[in-house]
Design a protein around this motif. Structure first.
Motif, PDB file in Angstrom:
ATOM      1  N   THR A 119      -9.291  -0.047   9.027  1.00 35.73           N
ATOM      2  CA  THR A 119      -9.403  -1.128  10.187  1.00 35.73           C
ATOM      3  C   THR A 119     -10.263  -1.182  10.157  1.00 35.73           C
ATOM      4  OG1 THR A 119      -7.345  -1.757   8.304  1.00 35.73           O
ATOM      5  CG2 THR A 119      -8.781  -3.651  10.111  1.00 35.73           C
ATOM      6  N   GLU A 164      -8.735   2.021   0.054  1.00 39.69           N
ATOM      7  CA  GLU A 164      -9.312   1.115   1.264  1.00 39.69           C
ATOM      8  C   GLU A 164      -9.778   2.024   2.642  1.00 39.69           C
ATOM      9  OE1 GLU A 164      -6.651  -2.040   1.722  1.00 39.69           O
ATOM     10  OE2 GLU A 164      -6.440  -2.939  -0.520  1.00 39.69           O
ATOM     11  N   HIS A 198       0.651  -1.173  -0.042  1.00 38.78           N
ATOM     12  CA  HIS A 198      -0.285  -0.068   0.369  1.00 38.78           C
ATOM     13  C   HIS A 198       0.539   1.031  -0.074  1.00 38.78           C
ATOM     14  CE1 HIS A 198      -2.911  -3.341   1.220  1.00 38.78           C
ATOM     15  NE2 HIS A 198      -3.356  -2.601   0.781  1.00 38.78           N
TER      16      HIS A 198
END
Length: 199
Positions: free
Chosen positions: A176, A173, A140
């Motif tokens: 988390t 994304e 990433h």
């Protein structure tokens, strides 16, 4: 003999439990509940494996989103006792372990920042454009680093910068569980999407 027999029975029992039953059970549960992750989170394209969601790759063409630098190494072909730089070598996952007084680290950071400025990319320079990750295999990059490359990719592909930014945003994304870490972009996903655009 009275001590040997129980010791041998315990050895065989625990070998069967911890060496056979437990690994098979964990593998079976993993395959049943998380089949993609248990197989390495592999990414396929046209029926062949092109990478993993978990391991970065070295992209250097102006047509692609670049990953962050990698500090992994490999044995020197001329002298196997010495290491040479080998970016994104998954067999040698490691950080550089170079400290703040390291001349090698200072030289690498200086060269990378000069390359960034010379390429005409936006300032300020995102931190992950210069620094390596702890594993050397981070797949990433930050949004800032990805978006800063949009103009270079657009020019190389003869596309509009807006198209490139749209692909990057679509591949972003989130944190988390909504709270941990920062939004991030998987480099391979973006590059696959870029290859799918008709210019």
């Amino acid at each position: 003999m009275s001590h040997f027999r129980p010791a041998l029975v315990l050895l065989l029992l625990f070998t069967a439990l911890t060496g056979l039953a437990y690994p098979f059970a964990v593998t079976g549960i993993g395959q049943a509940l998380f089949p993609a992750q248990a197989k390495g989170s592999l990414i396929t394209q046209d029926g062949r494996v092109v990478g993993s969601n978990l391991i970065g790759q070295a992209f250097t063409s102006d047509r692609y989103l670049w990953p962050r630098p990698s500090a992994t190494s490999a044995p020197d072909p001329a002298d196997s006792t010495k290491p040479v730089d080998s970016p994104y070598n998954a067999a040698a996952s490691t950080g550089s372990n170079l400290g703040p007084t390291s001349q090698k680290l200072a030289d690498r950071l200086t060269a990378a920042s000069e390359d960034w400025r010379g390429s005409g990319l936006l300032l300020p320079i995102p931190g992950d454009a210069l620094t390596t990750s702890g594993s050397g295999l981070d797949p990433h990059v930050s949004r800032a680093y990805a978006q800063a490359q949009a103009s270079r990719i657009a020019k190389a592909r003869n596309l509009s910068e807006a198209q490139i930014r749209q692909v990057i945003e679509a591949s972003t994304e989130g944190r988390t569980l909504g709270i941990f870490g920062e939004p991030r972009i998987n480099v391979l996903h973006v590059n696959q999407a870029l290859d799918g655009i008709r210019s």
